[in-house]
Every structure is written in structure tokens, then in C-alpha cells.
Design a protein around this motif. Structure first.
Motif, short mmCIF file in Angstrom:
data_model
loop_
_atom_site.label_atom_id
_atom_site.label_comp_id
_atom_site.label_asym_id
_atom_site.label_seq_id
_atom_site.Cartn_x
_atom_site.Cartn_y
_atom_site.Cartn_z
N PRO A 65 50.08 7.42 24.61
CA PRO A 65 51.40 7.06 25.08
C PRO A 65 50.74 6.41 26.49
O PRO A 65 50.03 6.85 27.11
CB PRO A 65 52.18 8.30 25.26
N LYS A 66 51.92 5.56 26.96
CA LYS A 66 51.44 4.81 28.26
C LYS A 66 51.14 6.15 29.59
O LYS A 66 50.14 5.91 30.20
CB LYS A 66 52.67 4.25 28.94
N ALA A 93 50.18 9.16 29.29
CA ALA A 93 48.82 9.74 29.06
C ALA A 93 47.56 8.81 29.35
O ALA A 93 46.60 9.44 29.87
CB ALA A 93 48.71 10.18 27.48
N LYS A 94 47.95 7.50 29.18
CA LYS A 94 46.78 6.56 29.45
C LYS A 94 46.69 6.48 31.07
O LYS A 94 45.59 6.49 31.58
CB LYS A 94 46.92 5.24 28.96
N LYS A 95 47.80 6.62 31.76
CA LYS A 95 47.76 6.77 33.35
C LYS A 95 47.03 7.87 33.71
O LYS A 95 46.33 7.84 34.73
CB LYS A 95 49.18 6.80 33.77
N GLU A 96 47.20 8.94 33.14
CA GLU A 96 46.63 10.27 33.58
C GLU A 96 45.16 10.23 33.24
O GLU A 96 44.27 10.59 34.20
CB GLU A 96 47.07 11.53 32.80
N TYR A 146 44.73 17.35 27.24
CA TYR A 146 45.01 17.55 28.53
C TYR A 146 46.29 16.20 29.07
O TYR A 146 47.28 16.55 29.24
CB TYR A 146 44.20 17.34 29.64
N CYS A 147 45.63 15.10 28.80
CA CYS A 147 46.21 13.82 29.15
C CYS A 147 47.84 13.68 28.28
O CYS A 147 48.75 13.34 28.84
CB CYS A 147 45.49 12.59 28.95
N LEU A 148 47.59 14.23 26.98
CA LEU A 148 48.86 13.95 26.03
C LEU A 148 49.74 15.17 26.67
O LEU A 148 51.05 14.63 26.64
CB LEU A 148 48.39 14.11 25.00
N ALA A 149 49.45 16.10 26.90
CA ALA A 149 50.28 17.40 27.45
C ALA A 149 50.92 16.92 28.80
O ALA A 149 52.09 17.18 29.02
CB ALA A 149 49.61 18.63 27.61
N VAL A 150 50.10 16.28 29.70
CA VAL A 150 50.79 15.83 31.00
C VAL A 150 52.01 14.75 30.72
O VAL A 150 52.91 14.82 31.17
CB VAL A 150 49.79 15.37 31.73
N ALA A 151 51.61 13.91 29.66
CA ALA A 151 52.67 12.95 29.30
C ALA A 151 53.75 13.46 28.86
O ALA A 151 54.88 13.07 29.17
CB ALA A 151 51.87 12.12 28.25
#
Length: 68
Positions: free
Chosen positions: A2-3, A5-8, A33-38
Motif C-alpha cells: 500500500p501507498k 507502507a511504501k512511504k514508510e 513493519y512498513c505494512l503494520a505502520v500503514a
């Protein structure tokens, strides 16, 4: 991915030259981690917009699915 997650991922990459030196088996951890943040950011946005609870069709107050 997801967008958000890519930003993170991009943010981490800019902040840490160590990210480039991760072993291939460690990249999936960073991706998770990036997916969880998103997901957290998406849920928080929904909570801010809709609130923590909603009224069901039977009139009961229930927790929103984003709070679980």
C-alpha cells in the motif's frame, strides 16, 4: 504494498544507510513493519473520522472493527 507502507519504506531508507546492508532474510521483517505502520495509520484515520464505537442496527453500542 500500500501507498502508506511504501512511504514508510522510503522514509526508513532515507534515514538509515544500514537498510541497504540488510541480509535478504531481514527484508521481510522491514516490509512487515512498513505494512503494520500503514495499517495503524489507516485505522487511526478511520477512528478519527467515525469514532471508536458505532450503534448497531439493534441499537447496541459496539466497538468499531478498527479498534480490535
Amino acid at each position: 504494498m500500500p501507498k502508506l507502507a511504501k512511504k514508510e519504506w522510503a522514509r526508513l531508507h532515507r534515514c538509515s544507510s544500514r537498510l541497504c546492508s540488510l541480509a535478504s532474510h531481514e527484508l521481510s521483517t522491514v516490509e512487515s513493519y512498513c505494512l503494520a505502520v500503514a495499517r495503524i495509520r489507516e485505522c487511526e484515520a478511520a477512528i478519527q473520522k467515525q469514532g471508536l464505537t458505532y450503534v448497531s442496527p439493534t441499537g447496541e453500542s459496539k466497538r468499531g472493527p478498527e479498534t480490535v
